[in-house]
Design a protein around this motif. Structure first.
Motif, PDB file in Angstrom:
ATOM      1  N   ALA A  33       0.830  -1.210   0.000  1.00  0.00           N
ATOM      2  CA  ALA A  33       0.000   0.000   0.000  1.00  0.00           C
ATOM      3  C   ALA A  33       0.864   1.259   0.000  1.00  0.00           C
ATOM      4  O   ALA A  33       0.562   2.233  -0.704  1.00  0.00           O
ATOM      5  N   SER A  34       1.945   1.251   0.771  1.00  0.00           N
ATOM      6  CA  SER A  34       2.848   2.400   0.812  1.00  0.00           C
ATOM      7  C   SER A  34       3.514   2.614  -0.542  1.00  0.00           C
ATOM      8  O   SER A  34       3.653   3.752  -1.013  1.00  0.00           O
ATOM      9  N   ALA A  35       3.928   1.507  -1.173  1.00  0.00           N
ATOM     10  CA  ALA A  35       4.561   1.607  -2.488  1.00  0.00           C
ATOM     11  C   ALA A  35       3.576   2.131  -3.530  1.00  0.00           C
ATOM     12  O   ALA A  35       3.927   2.962  -4.381  1.00  0.00           O
ATOM     13  N   THR A  36       2.341   1.653  -3.470  1.00  0.00           N
ATOM     14  CA  THR A  36       1.318   2.107  -4.419  1.00  0.00           C
ATOM     15  C   THR A  36       1.038   3.593  -4.245  1.00  0.00           C
ATOM     16  O   THR A  36       0.940   4.342  -5.224  1.00  0.00           O
ATOM     17  N   GLU A  37       0.917   4.027  -2.999  1.00  0.00           N
ATOM     18  CA  GLU A  37       0.671   5.447  -2.737  1.00  0.00           C
ATOM     19  C   GLU A  37       1.825   6.305  -3.239  1.00  0.00           C
ATOM     20  O   GLU A  37       1.626   7.362  -3.842  1.00  0.00           O
ATOM     21  N   MET A  38       3.052   5.841  -2.992  1.00  0.00           N
ATOM     22  CA  MET A  38       4.231   6.561  -3.463  1.00  0.00           C
ATOM     23  C   MET A  38       4.227   6.668  -4.982  1.00  0.00           C
ATOM     24  O   MET A  38       4.438   7.746  -5.555  1.00  0.00           O
ATOM     25  N   ALA A  39       3.964   5.550  -5.650  1.00  0.00           N
ATOM     26  CA  ALA A  39       3.972   5.528  -7.117  1.00  0.00           C
ATOM     27  C   ALA A  39       2.884   6.426  -7.691  1.00  0.00           C
ATOM     28  O   ALA A  39       3.130   7.215  -8.631  1.00  0.00           O
ATOM     29  N   GLU A  40       1.675   6.342  -7.139  1.00  0.00           N
ATOM     30  CA  GLU A  40       0.566   7.128  -7.674  1.00  0.00           C
ATOM     31  C   GLU A  40       0.790   8.621  -7.485  1.00  0.00           C
ATOM     32  O   GLU A  40       0.412   9.434  -8.325  1.00  0.00           O
ATOM     33  N   ASP A  41       1.436   8.984  -6.380  1.00  0.00           N
ATOM     34  CA  ASP A  41       1.738  10.396  -6.141  1.00  0.00           C
ATOM     35  C   ASP A  41       2.772  10.892  -7.147  1.00  0.00           C
ATOM     36  O   ASP A  41       2.662  11.995  -7.693  1.00  0.00           O
ATOM     37  N   ILE A  42       3.797  10.075  -7.412  1.00  0.00           N
ATOM     38  CA  ILE A  42       4.836  10.438  -8.383  1.00  0.00           C
ATOM     39  C   ILE A  42       4.230  10.594  -9.778  1.00  0.00           C
ATOM     40  O   ILE A  42       4.544  11.539 -10.511  1.00  0.00           O
ATOM     41  N   GLU A 102       7.118  -0.437  -9.835  1.00  0.00           N
ATOM     42  CA  GLU A 102       8.176  -1.397  -9.521  1.00  0.00           C
ATOM     43  C   GLU A 102       9.280  -0.753  -8.684  1.00  0.00           C
ATOM     44  O   GLU A 102       9.735  -1.322  -7.678  1.00  0.00           O
ATOM     45  N   ILE A 103       9.714   0.438  -9.069  1.00  0.00           N
ATOM     46  CA  ILE A 103      10.763   1.144  -8.332  1.00  0.00           C
ATOM     47  C   ILE A 103      10.278   1.508  -6.937  1.00  0.00           C
ATOM     48  O   ILE A 103      11.030   1.424  -5.958  1.00  0.00           O
ATOM     49  N   SER A 104       9.026   1.899  -6.826  1.00  0.00           N
ATOM     50  CA  SER A 104       8.475   2.257  -5.515  1.00  0.00           C
ATOM     51  C   SER A 104       8.487   1.061  -4.567  1.00  0.00           C
ATOM     52  O   SER A 104       8.824   1.188  -3.383  1.00  0.00           O
ATOM     53  N   ARG A 105       8.137  -0.125  -5.089  1.00  0.00           N
ATOM     54  CA  ARG A 105       8.174  -1.327  -4.244  1.00  0.00           C
ATOM     55  C   ARG A 105       9.597  -1.620  -3.784  1.00  0.00           C
ATOM     56  O   ARG A 105       9.834  -1.958  -2.619  1.00  0.00           O
ATOM     57  N   MET A 106      10.562  -1.505  -4.690  1.00  0.00           N
ATOM     58  CA  MET A 106      11.959  -1.749  -4.322  1.00  0.00           C
ATOM     59  C   MET A 106      12.443  -0.730  -3.297  1.00  0.00           C
ATOM     60  O   MET A 106      13.180  -1.061  -2.367  1.00  0.00           O
ATOM     61  N   THR A 107      12.026   0.529  -3.470  1.00  0.00           N
ATOM     62  CA  THR A 107      12.457   1.602  -2.567  1.00  0.00           C
ATOM     63  C   THR A 107      11.959   1.373  -1.152  1.00  0.00           C
ATOM     64  O   THR A 107      12.718   1.495  -0.180  1.00  0.00           O
ATOM     65  N   ILE A 108      10.678   1.025  -1.015  1.00  0.00           N
ATOM     66  CA  ILE A 108      10.103   0.799   0.317  1.00  0.00           C
ATOM     67  C   ILE A 108      10.845  -0.322   1.032  1.00  0.00           C
ATOM     68  O   ILE A 108      11.189  -0.220   2.215  1.00  0.00           O
ATOM     69  N   ARG A 109      11.131  -1.407   0.322  1.00  0.00           N
ATOM     70  CA  ARG A 109      11.823  -2.540   0.946  1.00  0.00           C
ATOM     71  C   ARG A 109      13.285  -2.197   1.254  1.00  0.00           C
ATOM     72  O   ARG A 109      13.827  -2.639   2.269  1.00  0.00           O
TER      73      ARG A 109
END
Length: 210
Positions: free
Chosen positions: A126-135, A151-158
């Motif tokens: 959810a955090s990655a999705t929110e980050m990506a959608e905002d970008i 994809e980058i947002s998911r990698m960044t969160i982890r």
């Protein structure tokens, strides 16, 4: 998520005080929790059906605190570099100020409770999705396809969660860890931009480099 107050909040805050390097949420006893919170042990079941439900509430409390601060910072940024710099600074500051909350998140991701593991995975997604959608919405990296931003947002969160304990436990390396995290994020987006260029455009860029 609704605001948590009263006995629920006291129990959550007690759990975060009791968490140590060797303990997980599921290892805390009800009497121990109640005593630390200054409540009668029976109070626990007025608010929660089980320790797993309590753990889910603790994780949600932590996630909402962090996401709200990161969301505000991203909305103020006018470039992907500023967004990554401000987000990294805020998140690592949160780790430093809230070591117990950070320890909970890191440990429970690989902890004994499948319910909490799934909940954490869901929160990370959810955090990655929110980050990506905002970008995407703010067009901070307009040359990168939406699926790549996700994809980058998911990698960044982890990656950030992976470095969390190092940041807490190694104060002499904190500035280095923040700088490395910023470079990690920016390199991912720059590489994605290059992926979208034609071979001739890449060659032209190489000729312009010193």
């Amino acid at each position: 998520m609704s605001v948590i107050t009263g006995g629920k909040l006291k129990l959550i805050q007690a759990a975060l005080r009791l968490i140590t390097e060797t303990r997980s949420l599921t290892s805390l006893g009800l009497r121990e929790l109640a005593r630390e919170a200054g409540l009668n042990p029976n109070t626990f079941y007025r608010h929660f059906k089980s320790l797993d439900e309590f753990g889910l509430t603790v994780l949600g409390y932590i996630a909402e605190e962090m996401k709200a601060g990161v969301r505000d910072l991203r909305q103020m940024a006018d470039s992907s570099e500023q967004a990554s710099r401000d987000t990294v600074a805020f998140v690592y500051h949160y780790f430093h100020a809230n070591p117990a909350a950070t320890t909970v998140a890191v440990r429970e991701l690989h902890g004994p409770s499948p319910v909490l593991r799934r909940a954490l995975e869901s929160q990370l997604e959810a955090s990655a999705t929110e980050m990506a959608e905002d970008i995407i919405e703010r067009q901070l990296v307009s040359d990168v396809p939406p699926e790549t931003i996700h994809e980058i947002s998911r990698m960044t969160i982890r990656y950030i969660l992976f470095r969390a304990m190092d940041y807490i436990e190694k104060p002499d390396q904190r500035e280095t860890i923040k700088a490395e995290t910023e470079r990690f994020i920016n390199r991912q987006f720059r590489a994605a931009i290059l992926d979208g260029l034609s071979e001739s455009s890449i060659q032209a860029l190489r000729h312009r480099l010193p």
